[in-house]
Enzyme design. Structure first.
Site, PDB file in Angstrom:
ATOM      1  N   ARG A   1     -41.774  26.516 -53.855  1.00  0.00           N
ATOM      2  CA  ARG A   1     -40.711  26.053 -54.729  1.00  0.00           C
ATOM      3  C   ARG A   1     -39.387  26.347 -54.385  1.00  0.00           C
ATOM      4  O   ARG A   1     -38.278  26.688 -55.141  1.00  0.00           O
ATOM      5  CB  ARG A   1     -40.913  26.543 -56.127  1.00  0.00           C
TER       6      ARG A   1
ATOM      7  N   GLU B   1     -38.041  26.675 -63.388  1.00  0.00           N
ATOM      8  CA  GLU B   1     -38.064  25.717 -62.231  1.00  0.00           C
ATOM      9  C   GLU B   1     -36.889  24.776 -62.322  1.00  0.00           C
ATOM     10  O   GLU B   1     -36.226  24.588 -61.215  1.00  0.00           O
ATOM     11  CB  GLU B   1     -39.172  25.132 -62.076  1.00  0.00           C
TER      12      GLU B   1
ATOM     13  N   SER C   1     -43.300  21.033 -64.795  1.00  0.00           N
ATOM     14  CA  SER C   1     -43.444  22.401 -65.091  1.00  0.00           C
ATOM     15  C   SER C   1     -42.201  23.161 -65.181  1.00  0.00           C
ATOM     16  O   SER C   1     -41.294  23.124 -64.212  1.00  0.00           O
ATOM     17  CB  SER C   1     -44.342  22.919 -63.816  1.00  0.00           C
TER      18      SER C   1
END
Length: 351
Positions: A160, A343, A239
């Site tokens: 990520r 995130e 998420s």
């Protein structure tokens, strides 16, 4: 290039949150993107780049500067080589590659947002990451004031994360190039256990790429991870927290806390990560810390379908959302000593 003033930004995000921008430009060509960025930089105007808006948390006061919405379109497929303009809708592009019988990104179906955002976040799900198929990223370098082509090896991809995320004020992605696989209409080997189980095959097997895509879409929809304007569980950024990656000492401390809180027979999810570290599940941590599906009593709540998604139930403000996020972060840290990291990108606000 379309120009609006005091323009609402909330409709451009999947959260449907945030105040207005002083100015909003919509660029439909690479040249327009570069011109808008160069103009903002030359005048010292703060710049916010918006793609699909699926990874943005914008403050209630909005953005005092120029917001640039990238709406460029181009899908070019030559053999197994794919080139996407940054503004292409990602999930539509995935569908077109599957229709062409190619493998490599079929398990990334249903992810909201634009193609240009995928290398920034190194988007991944269900056993695939874009870093495995990206060959090059074409971007405007705001430091050198020129368009550059960065090969995969220079993108610094990790979980990520990427060079583009590490240097958020430097690169504006214009195009992304991929190398896919001709596998006779089959998928890449299924790397994710849940996908394999749902399809009734063993992990590592190949299935029809179209079937893999449809299975992932169903799995995502069951978790509220496929956009639906009538379903508030999808008014989210997917998420909200990344899965924590712990070094050996931190992981052992985490295990001790799990056993103390939940019992010696409880084993948390644990997966090998880079540099001998261990990745665990943010969703598991959130749930075991007491923040179950549907948690919350206000206009911002945890999704009723997935504990990892924080959602706007229709009347939330960004502050409502952040208050919930902070509560979850504090609760997980108190329970397990692990600090969750958001995130989505925050604009004008912070956890």
């Amino acid at each position: 290039m379309q120009e609006l003033h005091d323009a609402p930004l909330a409709p451009l995000t999947t959260f449907r949150l945030g105040g207005p921008a002083t100015r909003l430009l919509t660029a439909t060509t690479d040249a327009e993107v570069v011109a808008a960025v160069a103009e903002a930089d030359a005048s010292g105007t703060p710049l916010l780049v918006i793609g699909g808006g699926s990874n943005l948390v914008i403050g209630d006061k909005g953005f005092d500067g120029t917001a640039l919405r990238i709406a460029t379109k181009e899908f070019t497929l030559s053999g197994t080589s794919l080139e996407l303009a940054a503004g292409e809708v990602w999930t539509d592009a995935v569908a077109r590659t599957v229709d062409a019988g190619l493998a490599g990104i079929e398990c990334l179906a249903g992810i909201p947002g634009s193609a240009g955002a995928t290398p920034i976040q190194n988007v991944g799900a269900y056993g695939q990451e874009v870093s495995s198929t990206i060959t090059e990223v074409v971007a405007y370098d705001r430091h050198t004031r020129e368009t550059v082509t960065l090969p995969n090896a220079e993108c610094s991809f990790s979980y990520r994360h990427s060079r583009f995320k590490a240097e958020p004020d430097r690169f504006v992605v214009l195009r992304v190039r991929f190398a896919l696989e001709e596998a006779g209409g089959l998928s890449a080997p299924l790397a994710y256990p849940e996908t394999a189980r749902a399809m009734g095959v063993q992990q590592g097997e190949r299935v029809a790429a179209s079937a893999a895509r449809e299975t992932v879409l169903k799995l995502r929809a069951g978790k509220g991870m496929v956009l639906d304007p009538d379903d508030h569980d999808t008014w989210s950024a997917g998420s909200f927290f990344t899965n924590p990656i712990l070094d050996e000492a931190a992981f052992q401390d985490f295990l001790a806390r799990v056993h103390e809180r939940l019992g010696p027979d409880v084993t948390p999810p644990a997966f090998p990560a880079e540099d001998g570290r261990t990745k665990t599940s943010a969703a598991w941590l959130i749930d075991r810390a007491g923040f179950t599906k549907g948690y919350g009593s206000g206009p911002a709540r945890i999704s009723t379908k997935h504990t990892l998604a924080l959602t706007n139930r229709g009347e939330a403000t960004t502050e409502d959302l952040l208050a919930l996020a902070r509560e979850v972060v504090a609760g997980v840290h108190a329970a397990f000593g692990v600090t969750l990291v958001n995130e989505p990108v925050t604009v004008g606000v912070a956890l």
